[in-house]
Design a protein around this motif. Structure first.
Motif, PDB file in Angstrom:
ATOM      1  N   SER A  24       3.363  13.295  22.002  1.00 52.09           N
ATOM      2  CA  SER A  24       2.194  13.769  22.760  1.00 52.09           C
ATOM      3  C   SER A  24       1.342  14.725  21.933  1.00 52.09           C
ATOM      4  N   LYS A  25       1.941  15.303  20.892  1.00 54.02           N
ATOM      5  CA  LYS A  25       1.214  16.312  20.091  1.00 54.02           C
ATOM      6  C   LYS A  25       0.599  15.736  18.821  1.00 54.02           C
ATOM      7  N   ASP A  26       1.131  14.586  18.338  1.00 53.86           N
ATOM      8  CA  ASP A  26       0.735  14.165  16.997  1.00 53.86           C
ATOM      9  C   ASP A  26       0.665  12.641  16.906  1.00 53.86           C
ATOM     10  N   ALA A  27      -0.561  12.125  16.807  1.00 53.03           N
ATOM     11  CA  ALA A  27      -0.777  10.666  16.821  1.00 53.03           C
ATOM     12  C   ALA A  27      -0.358   9.995  15.516  1.00 53.03           C
ATOM     13  N   ARG A  28       0.087  10.810  14.518  1.00 53.86           N
ATOM     14  CA  ARG A  28       0.569  10.181  13.277  1.00 53.86           C
ATOM     15  C   ARG A  28       1.899   9.472  13.532  1.00 53.86           C
ATOM     16  N   PHE A  29       2.604   9.922  14.586  1.00 54.46           N
ATOM     17  CA  PHE A  29       3.841   9.231  14.990  1.00 54.46           C
ATOM     18  C   PHE A  29       3.406   8.012  15.806  1.00 54.46           C
ATOM     19  N   LYS A  30       3.740   6.815  15.336  1.00 59.01           N
ATOM     20  CA  LYS A  30       3.191   5.596  15.940  1.00 59.01           C
ATOM     21  C   LYS A  30       4.016   5.084  17.107  1.00 59.01           C
ATOM     22  N   CYS A  31       5.285   5.466  17.183  1.00 63.91           N
ATOM     23  CA  CYS A  31       6.117   5.061  18.321  1.00 63.91           C
ATOM     24  C   CYS A  31       7.360   5.944  18.343  1.00 63.91           C
ATOM     25  N   GLY A  32       8.100   5.850  19.462  1.00 66.97           N
ATOM     26  CA  GLY A  32       9.282   6.690  19.628  1.00 66.97           C
ATOM     27  C   GLY A  32      10.445   5.924  20.225  1.00 66.97           C
ATOM     28  N   VAL A  33      11.672   6.364  19.878  1.00 73.49           N
ATOM     29  CA  VAL A  33      12.890   5.830  20.471  1.00 73.49           C
ATOM     30  C   VAL A  33      13.655   7.000  21.076  1.00 73.49           C
ATOM     31  N   GLN A  58      10.151  -2.571  14.334  1.00 77.70           N
ATOM     32  CA  GLN A  58       9.434  -3.646  13.628  1.00 77.70           C
ATOM     33  C   GLN A  58       8.170  -4.011  14.395  1.00 77.70           C
ATOM     34  N   LYS A  59       8.346  -4.110  15.732  1.00 79.05           N
ATOM     35  CA  LYS A  59       7.224  -4.539  16.589  1.00 79.05           C
ATOM     36  C   LYS A  59       6.084  -3.515  16.538  1.00 79.05           C
ATOM     37  N   HIS A  60       6.403  -2.236  16.601  1.00 78.46           N
ATOM     38  CA  HIS A  60       5.350  -1.219  16.772  1.00 78.46           C
ATOM     39  C   HIS A  60       4.953  -0.490  15.494  1.00 78.46           C
ATOM     40  N   LEU A  61       5.725  -0.708  14.417  1.00 80.04           N
ATOM     41  CA  LEU A  61       5.266  -0.190  13.121  1.00 80.04           C
ATOM     42  C   LEU A  61       4.687  -1.326  12.291  1.00 80.04           C
ATOM     43  N   GLY A  62       4.776  -2.559  12.793  1.00 79.37           N
ATOM     44  CA  GLY A  62       4.256  -3.722  12.074  1.00 79.37           C
ATOM     45  C   GLY A  62       5.035  -3.980  10.787  1.00 79.37           C
ATOM     46  N   LEU A  63       6.372  -3.920  10.878  1.00 83.30           N
ATOM     47  CA  LEU A  63       7.211  -4.144   9.693  1.00 83.30           C
ATOM     48  C   LEU A  63       7.312  -5.627   9.412  1.00 83.30           C
ATOM     49  N   LYS A  64       7.561  -5.963   8.132  1.00 85.84           N
ATOM     50  CA  LYS A  64       7.685  -7.371   7.752  1.00 85.84           C
ATOM     51  C   LYS A  64       9.141  -7.670   7.404  1.00 85.84           C
ATOM     52  N   LYS A  65      10.032  -7.360   8.351  1.00 86.79           N
ATOM     53  CA  LYS A  65      11.463  -7.605   8.110  1.00 86.79           C
ATOM     54  C   LYS A  65      11.933  -8.636   9.124  1.00 86.79           C
ATOM     55  N   ASP A  66      13.249  -8.791   9.251  1.00 87.01           N
ATOM     56  CA  ASP A  66      13.757  -9.790  10.203  1.00 87.01           C
ATOM     57  C   ASP A  66      14.379  -9.118  11.437  1.00 87.01           C
ATOM     58  N   PHE A  67      13.901  -7.891  11.759  1.00 86.01           N
ATOM     59  CA  PHE A  67      14.495  -7.164  12.886  1.00 86.01           C
ATOM     60  C   PHE A  67      14.090  -7.817  14.215  1.00 86.01           C
ATOM     61  N   ASP A  68      13.083  -8.720  14.171  1.00 85.95           N
ATOM     62  CA  ASP A  68      12.656  -9.361  15.429  1.00 85.95           C
ATOM     63  C   ASP A  68      13.739 -10.282  15.974  1.00 85.95           C
ATOM     64  N   GLN A  69      14.743 -10.567  15.169  1.00 80.26           N
ATOM     65  CA  GLN A  69      15.884 -11.386  15.644  1.00 80.26           C
ATOM     66  C   GLN A  69      16.587 -10.679  16.803  1.00 80.26           C
ATOM     67  N   TRP A  70      16.392  -9.357  16.922  1.00 81.71           N
ATOM     68  CA  TRP A  70      17.056  -8.582  17.977  1.00 81.71           C
ATOM     69  C   TRP A  70      16.118  -8.284  19.144  1.00 81.71           C
ATOM     70  N   ASN A  71      14.977  -8.984  19.207  1.00 81.45           N
ATOM     71  CA  ASN A  71      14.049  -8.766  20.328  1.00 81.45           C
ATOM     72  C   ASN A  71      14.691  -9.004  21.700  1.00 81.45           C
ATOM     73  N   PRO A  72      15.602  -9.996  21.826  1.00 84.82           N
ATOM     74  CA  PRO A  72      16.195 -10.210  23.159  1.00 84.82           C
ATOM     75  C   PRO A  72      16.850  -8.943  23.718  1.00 84.82           C
ATOM     76  N   LEU A  73      17.395  -8.096  22.817  1.00 85.58           N
ATOM     77  CA  LEU A  73      18.013  -6.839  23.293  1.00 85.58           C
ATOM     78  C   LEU A  73      16.982  -5.987  24.029  1.00 85.58           C
ATOM     79  N   LEU A  74      15.729  -6.025  23.585  1.00 88.53           N
ATOM     80  CA  LEU A  74      14.681  -5.196  24.218  1.00 88.53           C
ATOM     81  C   LEU A  74      14.388  -5.672  25.635  1.00 88.53           C
ATOM     82  N   GLU A  75      14.742  -6.941  25.916  1.00 90.56           N
ATOM     83  CA  GLU A  75      14.571  -7.463  27.295  1.00 90.56           C
ATOM     84  C   GLU A  75      15.872  -7.310  28.071  1.00 90.56           C
ATOM     85  N   GLY A  76      16.846  -6.598  27.457  1.00 92.94           N
ATOM     86  CA  GLY A  76      18.119  -6.402  28.157  1.00 92.94           C
ATOM     87  C   GLY A  76      18.982  -7.645  28.137  1.00 92.94           C
ATOM     88  N   LYS A  77      18.708  -8.534  27.172  1.00 88.76           N
ATOM     89  CA  LYS A  77      19.504  -9.767  27.093  1.00 88.76           C
ATOM     90  C   LYS A  77      20.528  -9.633  25.963  1.00 88.76           C
TER      91      LYS A  77
END
Ligand SMILES: CCN(CC)CCN(C[C@]12C[C@](c3ccc(C(F)(F)F)cc3)(C1)C2)C(=O)Cn1c(SCc2ccc(F)cc2)nc(=O)c2c1C=CC2
Length: 394
Positions: free
Chosen positions: A245-254, A354-373
């Protein structure tokens, strides 16, 4: 010491992981952080000492209401020789710009307590700076004071270690206002750590107050300044939200098992970045979840998953060092194996980053976890919520 199963898990990614400590600036206004980074594979390096000074044992005993001598003795015996699987002061691996994560520890913890998470992220190609907070929420921490004239007649500017221990609240003290002050200081310390690392990235000379053999010069031009995230556990997760909330240089949070009490309602509309909540099954409660839901928004990515068979302590490292019996008794372990649980948390974090920093790795293989699957994970929360929204404060 730790038999096979009682060790902090190694990084699973392709990079070898190094670790070093950095403290700049005298007094509590300075920065103090432990950096986990992709390193050259230098087999001659020692592993990193997990808890580097005995004062941390004293702090932990105080935080856990153990009697000092027993606590210090038990910790010295049990964790004195524990190392984490990162090469101490290994040479930095140059050649690419790494995304950066600033990590904020929980109440009663300190910068070294989340090495399983930090080492995994570094092994996947992140720089991870675990800050040590000086807001009296750490079990223990220290800073340096200039000795005006040292009694022994040594160099007048000898540095003197000053320790700060966990501040226990008195019964009559108002916890909410104290925690709200602390979370402000903690967010400032995360922003200061980012500024320090960006200075290093632009080639500024590092004045490390700690006697370290790490060469910071190769870190110049090695941070991807557009790919910066903030992560934290419990009080540290609230700190991550406050920092966004204080610093827009941080692009996302976990936010790992966030403790929302230190956050005021005013902070929620100021968080414009994507946010992932990863919750344990046992720690959460309705009011805390309803606070998280105040961050829900139609046009901003808000994700929440819950890892089944987990407790609050599944995120810090102690969960890997206790046997299953002691672990269950002390609330350090849940039904799900600790390595399995942290693996789910780390993979979901990597997919989100990967999704929110726009990384070019293969971490999208774990996207189902983000849907709770997936095994041991559910979407949203297991906590029963009352239908009514929380009543506005009178
Ligand atoms: C009695 C003290 N009372 C203080 C308020 C509650 C203490 N408590 C539950 C504990 C920490 C526990 C713990 C640790 C470590 C061993 C050991 F034996 F393994 F060392 C044992 C038993 C005792 C589980 C928590 O504070 C939980 N918690 C935490 S725990 C972060 C932490 C601290 C020390 C560590 F070594 C590792 C991790 N971080 C937060 O941000 C928040 C909360 C609650 C709300 C916000």
């Amino acid at each position: 010491m730790g038999s096979m199963q009682e060790q902090i898990p190694k990084g699973k990614g392709p990079y070898s992981v190094g670790c070093t400590d950095l403290m700049t600036g005298l007094g509590i206004e300075g920065s103090f952080l432990r950096l986990y980074y992709p390193s050259q594979n230098d087999p001659s390096c020692e592993e990193t000492i997990w808890i580097p000074k005995k004062e941390y044992y004293y702090g932990l005993s105080k935080f856990l209401n153990l009697c000092r001598t027993v606590g210090e003795f038990v910790f010295a015996c049990y964790v004195g020789a524990v190392t984490c699987p990162a090469k101490w002061n290994a040479a930095f691996k140059r050649g690419e710009r790494y995304p950066l994560i600033i990590f904020s520890h929980g109440l009663g913890a300190f910068r070294t307590m989340y090495s399983a998470i930090c080492i995994e992220m570094a092994s996947q190609g992140f720089l991870v700076a675990a800050v040590e907070h000086r807001d009296q929420s750490s079990s223990a921490t220290y800073y340096y004071k200039k000795n005006p004239t040292s009694a022994t007649g040594g160099a007048a500017s000898e540095l003197h270690e000053e320790w700060i221990y966990y501040k226990k609240l008195k019964a009559n003290e108002d916890e909410v206002s104290f925690r709200r002050l602390q979370v402000q200081q903690r967010a400032e310390e995360c922003i200061r750590a980012l500024n320090l690392l960006l200075d290093v990235n632009s080639g500024k000379q590092v004045a490390n107050l700690l006697p370290m053999s790490f060469d910071w010069t190769p870190v110049k031009d090695s941070i991807d300044v557009h790919r910066i995230a903030v992560m934290g556990h419990s009080f540290g997760a609230a700190t991550a939200i406050e920092t966004l909330s204080k610093d827009a240089r941080f692009k996302c949070g976990v936010a790992l098992d966030a403790w929302m009490l230190p956050l005021c309602d005013e902070v929620y509309p100021r968080v414009h970045q994507p946010l992932l909540f990863i919750n344990s099954e046992k720690f959460q409660w309705a009011y805390n979840i309803l606070e998280m839901k105040k961050l829900d928004s139609t046009d901003l990515e808000r994700k929440m998953i819950t890892i089944k068979g987990t407790v609050h302590q599944n995120f810090p490292d102690f969960t890997f060092l206790a046997g299953s019996i002691v672990g269950k008794i002390f609330g350090l372990k849940g039904e799900t194996d600790s390595n399995v649980a942290i693996d789910i948390s780390n993979k979901a974090s990597l997919a989100f980053l990967q999704k929110h920093l726009g990384l070019k790795k293969d971490f999208d293989q774990w996207n189902p976890l983000l849907e709770g699957k997936g095994l041991n994970v559910i979407p949203g929360t297991n906590v029963e919520l009352p239908q009514m929204p929380p009543q506005p404060k009178q």
